[in-house]
Design a protein around this motif. Structure first.
Motif, PDB file in Angstrom:
ATOM      1  N   LEU A 176       0.824  -1.210   0.000  1.00 63.37           N
ATOM      2  CA  LEU A 176       0.000   0.000   0.000  1.00 63.37           C
ATOM      3  C   LEU A 176       0.861   1.264   0.000  1.00 63.37           C
ATOM      4  O   LEU A 176       0.347   2.371  -0.032  1.00 63.37           O
ATOM      5  CB  LEU A 176      -0.965  -0.014   1.187  1.00 63.37           C
ATOM      6  N   MET A 177       2.182   1.083   0.012  1.00 65.89           N
ATOM      7  CA  MET A 177       3.065   2.220  -0.179  1.00 65.89           C
ATOM      8  C   MET A 177       3.199   2.490  -1.680  1.00 65.89           C
ATOM      9  O   MET A 177       3.433   3.608  -2.109  1.00 65.89           O
ATOM     10  CB  MET A 177       4.439   1.897   0.408  1.00 65.89           C
ATOM     11  N   ASP A 178       3.053   1.419  -2.461  1.00 70.04           N
ATOM     12  CA  ASP A 178       3.203   1.545  -3.907  1.00 70.04           C
ATOM     13  C   ASP A 178       1.844   1.638  -4.602  1.00 70.04           C
ATOM     14  O   ASP A 178       1.700   2.282  -5.623  1.00 70.04           O
ATOM     15  CB  ASP A 178       3.966   0.337  -4.452  1.00 70.04           C
TER      16      ASP A 178
ATOM     17  N   THR B 196      -7.154   8.668   1.195  1.00 67.84           N
ATOM     18  CA  THR B 196      -7.507   8.832   2.599  1.00 67.84           C
ATOM     19  C   THR B 196      -8.559   9.943   2.690  1.00 67.84           C
ATOM     20  O   THR B 196      -8.892  10.567   1.686  1.00 67.84           O
ATOM     21  CB  THR B 196      -6.284   9.270   3.427  1.00 67.84           C
ATOM     22  N   ALA B 197      -9.027  10.182   3.892  1.00 68.73           N
ATOM     23  CA  ALA B 197     -10.025  11.231   4.103  1.00 68.73           C
ATOM     24  C   ALA B 197      -9.505  12.594   3.639  1.00 68.73           C
ATOM     25  O   ALA B 197     -10.286  13.471   3.289  1.00 68.73           O
ATOM     26  CB  ALA B 197     -10.420  11.288   5.577  1.00 68.73           C
ATOM     27  N   LEU B 198      -8.196  12.739   3.606  1.00 77.30           N
ATOM     28  CA  LEU B 198      -7.653  14.046   3.232  1.00 77.30           C
ATOM     29  C   LEU B 198      -7.753  14.327   1.742  1.00 77.30           C
ATOM     30  O   LEU B 198      -7.643  15.463   1.310  1.00 77.30           O
ATOM     31  CB  LEU B 198      -6.187  14.147   3.673  1.00 77.30           C
ATOM     32  N   GLU B 199      -7.952  13.276   0.944  1.00 71.36           N
ATOM     33  CA  GLU B 199      -8.042  13.508  -0.502  1.00 71.36           C
ATOM     34  C   GLU B 199      -9.465  13.753  -0.966  1.00 71.36           C
ATOM     35  O   GLU B 199      -9.698  14.008  -2.134  1.00 71.36           O
ATOM     36  CB  GLU B 199      -7.492  12.296  -1.284  1.00 71.36           C
ATOM     37  N   VAL B 200     -10.413  13.581  -0.072  1.00 68.87           N
ATOM     38  CA  VAL B 200     -11.799  13.666  -0.528  1.00 68.87           C
ATOM     39  C   VAL B 200     -12.501  14.866   0.122  1.00 68.87           C
ATOM     40  O   VAL B 200     -12.191  15.232   1.244  1.00 68.87           O
ATOM     41  CB  VAL B 200     -12.568  12.358  -0.224  1.00 68.87           C
ATOM     42  N   PRO B 201     -13.432  15.434  -0.613  1.00 63.70           N
ATOM     43  CA  PRO B 201     -14.176  16.576  -0.065  1.00 63.70           C
ATOM     44  C   PRO B 201     -15.322  16.084   0.807  1.00 63.70           C
ATOM     45  O   PRO B 201     -15.526  14.873   0.968  1.00 63.70           O
ATOM     46  CB  PRO B 201     -14.718  17.244  -1.328  1.00 63.70           C
ATOM     47  N   ASP B 202     -16.068  17.007   1.337  1.00 67.16           N
ATOM     48  CA  ASP B 202     -17.282  16.676   2.072  1.00 67.16           C
ATOM     49  C   ASP B 202     -18.336  16.342   1.009  1.00 67.16           C
ATOM     50  O   ASP B 202     -18.756  17.209   0.265  1.00 67.16           O
ATOM     51  CB  ASP B 202     -17.667  17.940   2.854  1.00 67.16           C
ATOM     52  N   TRP B 203     -18.701  15.083   0.915  1.00 63.70           N
ATOM     53  CA  TRP B 203     -19.600  14.672  -0.173  1.00 63.70           C
ATOM     54  C   TRP B 203     -20.966  15.346  -0.050  1.00 63.70           C
ATOM     55  O   TRP B 203     -21.532  15.419   1.043  1.00 63.70           O
ATOM     56  CB  TRP B 203     -19.806  13.153  -0.156  1.00 63.70           C
ATOM     57  N   GLU B 204     -21.507  15.772  -1.166  1.00 67.04           N
ATOM     58  CA  GLU B 204     -22.842  16.366  -1.188  1.00 67.04           C
ATOM     59  C   GLU B 204     -23.750  15.398  -1.945  1.00 67.04           C
ATOM     60  O   GLU B 204     -23.639  15.259  -3.154  1.00 67.04           O
ATOM     61  CB  GLU B 204     -22.791  17.721  -1.903  1.00 67.04           C
ATOM     62  N   THR B 205     -24.608  14.717  -1.209  1.00 60.90           N
ATOM     63  CA  THR B 205     -25.438  13.704  -1.858  1.00 60.90           C
ATOM     64  C   THR B 205     -26.893  14.148  -1.940  1.00 60.90           C
ATOM     65  O   THR B 205     -27.389  14.872  -1.090  1.00 60.90           O
ATOM     66  CB  THR B 205     -25.383  12.361  -1.104  1.00 60.90           C
TER      67      THR B 205
ATOM     68  N   ALA C  69      -1.831  12.195   0.839  1.00 62.14           N
ATOM     69  CA  ALA C  69      -1.361  12.482   2.184  1.00 62.14           C
ATOM     70  C   ALA C  69      -0.681  11.241   2.759  1.00 62.14           C
ATOM     71  O   ALA C  69      -1.184  10.138   2.627  1.00 62.14           O
ATOM     72  CB  ALA C  69      -2.525  12.894   3.073  1.00 62.14           C
ATOM     73  N   GLY C  70       0.464  11.435   3.381  1.00 66.08           N
ATOM     74  CA  GLY C  70       1.156  10.314   4.010  1.00 66.08           C
ATOM     75  C   GLY C  70       2.070   9.562   3.073  1.00 66.08           C
ATOM     76  O   GLY C  70       2.780   8.664   3.486  1.00 66.08           O
TER      77      GLY C  70
ATOM     78  N   ARG D 214       4.260  18.453   9.324  1.00 65.21           N
ATOM     79  CA  ARG D 214       2.847  18.378   8.931  1.00 65.21           C
ATOM     80  C   ARG D 214       2.640  17.431   7.764  1.00 65.21           C
ATOM     81  O   ARG D 214       1.537  16.922   7.572  1.00 65.21           O
ATOM     82  CB  ARG D 214       2.362  19.764   8.497  1.00 65.21           C
ATOM     83  N   VAL D 215       3.656  17.236   6.963  1.00 60.44           N
ATOM     84  CA  VAL D 215       3.469  16.421   5.745  1.00 60.44           C
ATOM     85  C   VAL D 215       4.253  15.116   5.795  1.00 60.44           C
ATOM     86  O   VAL D 215       4.373  14.416   4.796  1.00 60.44           O
ATOM     87  CB  VAL D 215       3.832  17.223   4.481  1.00 60.44           C
ATOM     88  N   ILE D 216       4.800  14.778   6.948  1.00 58.84           N
ATOM     89  CA  ILE D 216       5.485  13.490   7.064  1.00 58.84           C
ATOM     90  C   ILE D 216       4.477  12.442   7.531  1.00 58.84           C
ATOM     91  O   ILE D 216       3.873  12.583   8.601  1.00 58.84           O
ATOM     92  CB  ILE D 216       6.667  13.561   8.051  1.00 58.84           C
ATOM     93  N   ALA D 217       4.304  11.415   6.739  1.00 59.93           N
ATOM     94  CA  ALA D 217       3.511  10.249   7.117  1.00 59.93           C
ATOM     95  C   ALA D 217       2.151  10.645   7.691  1.00 59.93           C
ATOM     96  O   ALA D 217       1.493  11.563   7.208  1.00 59.93           O
ATOM     97  CB  ALA D 217       4.291   9.377   8.093  1.00 59.93           C
TER      98      ALA D 217
END
Ligand SMILES: Cc1cc2nc3c(=O)[nH]c(=O)nc-3n(C[C@H](O)[C@H](O)[C@H](O)COP(=O)(O)OP(=O)(O)OC[C@H]3O[C@@H](n4cnc5c(N)ncnc54)[C@H](O)[C@@H]3O)c2cc1C
Lengths: 797, 289
Positions: free
Chosen positions: A715-717, A722-731, B191-192, B101-104
């Motif tokens: 999962l490193m490759d 994660t939650a940080l890549e997604v916006p607040d979904w508007e459904t 992120a991470g 803030r941007v490490i892991a």
């Protein structure tokens, strides 16, 4: 009739409702998950249990010269070492796949993809088993691999499947649908033709829980109990009976709690068979749990379609025809899970939501030295690829015509009065009313304002994109006359029993992997029979406890088993009505059903509850003539058609012009899945699918190097969002019930995974319009977006 | 579950005892700090060690941030999270908080350490870039005593450092000078994730002129790259967009990225340029405020 929701966002105010029937309620299964009391396959501990580890091929294509297991056998704690040659002696070295091909359980002759199973060790614990793997000495003669599907059919390409006597090349199948000549005629006369090469790269379902099994074969009574991570316990049981020759009544397959499936847990994997063999040979229970890398490199992948999309239209934007040519990479064994008559799954719905004159698809599938599968990943049997193709090519057309993509879609929708609508490739869409769904999404997004904002930003050199996708899915396989998997028809059983005190148990053939069946199905029964969901036990996942059915994938649980549950409840209700008529001493025709009780017409004071009736059914009192005691029923539901949910998705992205990083700022998803049983569960399904879509559009891909080494082995490759890549979904939602489904429900499990990637890619491409970009392939990583900005977009494979 | 090969485990009771164990066990032993680099490698069996010496019990001794007038000293066992949360450190060197803030992710940051990060010497590692940017000195202790090396000397190659088999990195020292501003930026696919490219910049400004400036880049070469030519170009000049542009061009030309899943070499070069300009701009803004 379509009901349109007021444009408002999700609200949870009604979360503590306890509906007797449909409505928002918290999931019945959640307390055990939240308190760490879920019981997954890896939680199963049996007395004397041994552990199994699998040795996997380090090469993509190599002949096995020799295998020496002597050092491994002598390693501390080792009980058993098994090679392909040993399985071959028992006739178990090969097994059937879900697509009438065969797949090696353990390689005997060659390894055909990196990560293929070569041998296994059974030992006292996981560590001893894994340590012993390093002591197995395999000598390989490395062969040239076929990594690029485009080269698989070239003269002189290495032959992968020399085990198949009738194969002289790497060809799996050709498939076509639609009318080639009619389509050509339309294309020849069209004002505008747009052609685009579109790749849907190989991705992986990557469920949180990897695959695994605990096999426990009792040599005295000959019974095999198998706990396994399966989305289709009944189908698996039948296949084990056929492959291993164990009588079917002596096999119990148990799917305990499953930590995500997404199609990854539809096939039978060699590891399950190894665990069974290990238990038979050692006489002990044997556990096999694959690790993360094994899951990513060897189990069912998804997609891997190289598509050429073509669209013909009039100058003013009337779409006339769609044509596509597809090269499908099926890996080393054809393990696609799809109904037998549908080798390309339901890709035939590539005509999308549009009323067109002609369509044609030609597909060629090839073998390559990659993991087999092609099964799913929430794809509704390849509808993900189909929807991506049509929604991308329609945007290319909008680009060419310089027309607003929303307007272009609105102009071409199938109209409500045209349903049931037969597409040019023969699919009969059951119901739909597309414009209100699209308009709602546009209202929620503030579409006109967004376009204004975009124009201002463009003038300042900022990159903002708005992407639209409108999808129609075909889910709920399926009518048994057309659809079977290895001869097993895709109808689902269901049993309902009301206990004397009016509590109930419903037994399903489908199995939940997180979809919330224990809640949804209790609500379906509650709606029909008026017993509160809390009083209904939902039993699923154990073949000894549940009726036959084909399992959960392709968004089929609610369309098929959900219908079965509603109908079995109605059957019980009919019987309850007979008993009620005796209890109230009126004729059956004089009774009204008021969710939970029968009331005498015109005399609301005279009624009996379903609980009263249940007691009478089991009690000592008289029953009407010809009525047996007990209050239960069973059914096998054979759907008359698929169901066709639809949805309108709008995505807004911002791209940093300096670094080419894409930020998904907003995502509006309006889904129409027909009747809505539990809105909260539907929203959960949508949120998950949208997140998946962000992953596929922006970061996920199982890549290979030129030697066929898998570059996505951790999962490193292999990145998942994660939650940080997604916006607040508007459904949001509209409701167009399915006319043939007893409660009008259509299925929603995969809608968002299907619909979101094209919306996101369309948004990115729209943002890049100032650079003249008309298409860029996923995954849209910063580096690949930067290439596109410089006019150098390349396919990912 | 991925399972490592067999190993023996011992908890350190003091730095000297740990050094004694390392001397006795030689290259078959490894220190484990946060374990977030070492353990994944062992579970994947990319690295097998017979002995692990756990130095986490030494956190009281080796986990600290000491802010002094002329120097900041950070103990090797100081965790990412402690670096992230230290307001004093952020005031002295704003680059640290930017980077942390941007490490892991929080789970990794709760355990991962400064020393482990530097000793892992992964070319994409962020704190090495920070240390290079700030011209850090590493204090390495062995049975014969302590030696202090520069970052250039510390990094011998990818995954290779100046720390011997029987030595421990105990502290990292950062010289403090007036007029300082610094910043860090990273481009990641998610992120991470490890950096596609990241850049740190530090400037020291007196009377409107750059007295000294340093740029450190990660993930664009065999090791975290400090670029003296940038320092030479910036020194003595008043900060300006033209100057940042020059520095960016030098960064792009001096680095040596390779094409991989994270991005093409061309793109990474472009980022080296872009991020150098961005971090210098921000560092100067901070130095001035
Ligand atoms: C999911 C994940 C994401 C990550 N993302 C990032 C990222 O974005 N950026 C980034 O920079 N890092 C990232 N990391 C790495 C993380 O920062 C690690 O914690 C760090 O690199 C190593 O620190 P550690 O304390 O865990 O070291 P350990 O794993 O304990 O040790 C690493 C190596 O250093 C040696 N060592 C440790 N301490 C000493 C010492 N005092 N003296 C001598 N040798 C020592 C060990 O023997 C070992 O060889 C990530 C890690 C994970 C698991």
């Amino acid at each position: 009739m379509t009901t349109v929701q007021e444009p408002k966002f999700t609200n949870f105010d009604d979360n503590d409702q306890k509906p007797v029937g449909f409505g928002r309620m918290l999931r019945k299964e959640d307390p055990r998950f939240l308190r760490g009391r879920g019981r997954y396959t890896d939680d199963v501990q049996l007395p004397g249990m041994l552990h199994l580890a699998i040795l996997r091929a380090p090469f993509a294509h190599a002949r096995i010269v020799s295998v020496d297991t002597s050092a491994a056998e002598a390693s501390p704690g080792v009980k058993l070492v098994v090679t392909g040659a040993m399985l071959a002696e028992k006739g178990l070295a090969w097994m059937p796949t879900l697509s009438n091909d065969v797949q090696a359980v353990l390689a005997t002759d060659k390894v055909r993809f990196q990560g293929q199973e070569v041998a296994f060790v059974v030992a006292d614990d996981r560590y001893a088993a894994r340590d012993a793997l390093e002591l197995i000495d395999v000598e390989y003669d490395v062969l040239e691999p076929v990594v690029d599907a485009r080269r698989a059919l070239e003269a002189g390409a290495p032959l992968i499947r020399d085990d198949l006597t009738d194969k002289a090349d790497n060809h799996v199948f050709d498939w076509e649908t639609g009318d080639e000549a009619a389509t050509e005629a339309v294309f020849a006369n069209a004002d505008v033709v747009v052609v685009e090469d579109i790749v849907y790269p190989r991705v992986h379902p990557a469920p949180m829980e990897t695959c695994g099994a605990v096999a426990d074969f009792d040599s005295i009574d000959g019974k095999l109990r198998l706990w396994s991570t399966t989305q289709a316990p009944h189908a698996h049981r039948t296949l084990y009976a056929i492959v291993a020759g164990i009588p079917e009544h002596k096999i119990q397959v148990i799917a305990p709690d499953i930590g995500g499936g997404f199609g990854n847990k539809v096939p039978i994997y060699p590891g399950y068979v190894c665990a069974i063999v290990g238990s038979i040979l050692t006489g002990k229970p044997v556990k096999w749990m694959e690790d993360r890398s094994e899951n990513l490199i060897s189990t069912g992948f998804a997609r891997d379609y190289i598509m050429r999309g073509e669209i013909a239209a009039t100058r003013d934007g009337k779409i006339l025809a769609i044509r596509t040519n597809v090269l499908a990479d099926h890996g080393a064994f054809n393990g696609t899970a799809a109904p037998v008559k549908y080798p390309a799954g339901f890709f035939g719905v590539f005509t999308g939501s549009y009323d067109i004159e002609a369509a044609y698809c030609k597909m060629t599938a090839v073998y390559t030295n990659k993991a087999p599968g092609g099964v799913a990943y929430a794809c509704s049997f390849r509808i993900t690829e189909a929807v991506y193709l049509v929604e991308r090519i329609v945007d290319c057309l909008a680009h060419e015509l310089d027309m607003d993509p929303a307007e272009l879609r609105l102009k071409n929708f199938i109209q409500p009065e045209q349903f049931p609508y037969e597409t040019k490739t023969g699919w009969v869409y059951d119901s739909g009313d597309y414009e209100p769904t699209m308009r709602l999404a546009m209202d929620m997004a503030g579409y006109a304002d967004l376009r204004r904002e975009q124009a201002e930003k463009r003038a300042r050199g900022e990159l903002m994109g708005i992407g639209i996708a409108f999808f129609t899915e075909a889910v709920g396989a399926g009518p048994r006359k057309d659809m079977d998997i290895l001869g097993l028809g895709m109808a689902d059983g269901c049993e309902l029993r009301i206990h004397p005190t009016g509590k109930a148990v419903v037994r399903l053939s489908v199995q939940t992997q997180g979809q919330g069946h224990e809640t949804t199905f209790a609500q379906i029964i509650a709606e029909e029979i008026g017993i509160p969901p809390a009083d209904i036990e939902v039993v699923h996942g154990d073949t000894d406890q549940t009726p036959f059915g084909l399992g959960t994938y392709g968004s089929r649980s609610t369309p098929v088993s959900g219908a079965a549950a509603a109908l079995v409840a109605r059957k019980v209700r009919d019987k309850a009505q007979l008993i009620a008529s005796a209890m109230l001493e009126v004729s059956v025709a004089d009774l009204d059903w008021a969710k939970g009780s029968f009331v005498v017409k015109g005399d609301p004071g005279k009624s009996v509850t379903i609980q009263d009736i249940a007691m009478r059914a089991h009690g000592a009192g008289d029953l009407p003539d010809g009525v047996e005691g007990g209050l239960e029923a069973q059914i096998c539901y054979n759907p008359s058609n698929l169901t066709y949910p639809h949805g309108a998705y709008i995505c807004v992205v911002d791209i940093d012009p300096g670094t080419a990083q894409v930020k998904v700022r907003r995502f509006i998803a309006v889904d129409d899945c027909g009747a809505r049983i539990n809105p909260m569960i539907i929203e959960g399904q949508v949120h998950g699918g949208l997140t998946d879509g962000v992953g596929m559009a922006l970061m996920e891909m199982i890549a290979f190097d030129e030697d066929g080494n898998c570059l996505g082995a951790s999962l490193m490759d292999y990145l998942i969002p994660t939650a940080l890549e997604v916006p607040d979904w508007e459904t949001g939602f509209t409701v167009t019930p399915s006319p043939h489904h007893p409660i009008g429900a259509k299925g929603v499990g995969e809608s968002a995974t299907v619909g979101s990637p094209p919306a996101i890619v369309n948004a990115v491409v729209d943002a890049l319009k100032p650079f003249g970009v008309r298409h860029a392939d996923m995954p849209l990583t910063p580096s690949r977006v930067w290439d596109a900005m410089r006019g150098q977009a390349t396919p990912p494979i | 579950m991925q399972v490592p090969a067999p190993f023996e485990y011992e908890r350190a009771t003091s730095v000297d005892q740990a050094i004694g164990l390392l001397e006795r066990l030689g290259s078959s032993a490894r220190l484990v700090a946060g374990g977030h680099s070492l353990l994944p490698m062992m579970k994947l069996r990319l690295a097998n060690f017979e002995y692990l010496i756990d130095i986490n019990p030494l956190h009281a001794e080796l986990g600290y941030v000491k802010i002094q007038t002329d120097e900041v000293r950070i103990g090797a066992l100081t965790r990412h999270r402690e670096l992230l949360e230290s307001d004093e450190l952020a005031a002295a060197f704003p680059i640290f908080r930017d980077a942390e803030r941007v490490i892991a992710d929080p789970v990794v940051r709760n355990r991962g350490t400064l020393g482990g990060s530097l000793c892992q010497a992964d070319p994409s590692e962020d704190l090495s870039a920070v240390c290079t940017t700030l011209d850090a000195r590493c204090v390495i202790r062995g049975s014969a005593g302590e030696r202090v090396v520069s970052m250039e000397e510390f990094h011998v190659g990818p995954y290779e450092t100046a720390v011997g088999d029987d030595e421990i990195l105990v502290e990292v020292r950062f010289p403090r000078r007036g007029g300082h501003g610094s910043a860090y930026e990273k481009v990641e696919r998610r992120a991470g994730d490890w950096a596609v490219v990241s850049a740190g910049a530090a400037v020291w400004i007196t009377e409107g002129r750059i007295v000294d400036a340093r740029v450190g880049l990660a993930a664009v070469g065999p090791n975290t790259t400090g670029i003296p030519e940038i320092s030479d170009t910036l020194r003595g000049n008043a900060p300006s967009e033209a100057l940042y542009e020059q520095a960016g061009a030098i960064a792009a030309r001096s680095c040596d990225p390779s094409t991989d899943q994270r991005g093409s070499a061309d793109y990474k070069r472009h980022l080296a340029d872009e991020l150098t300009r961005r971090t210098l701009r921000k560092a100067v803004e901070r130095a001035r405020s």
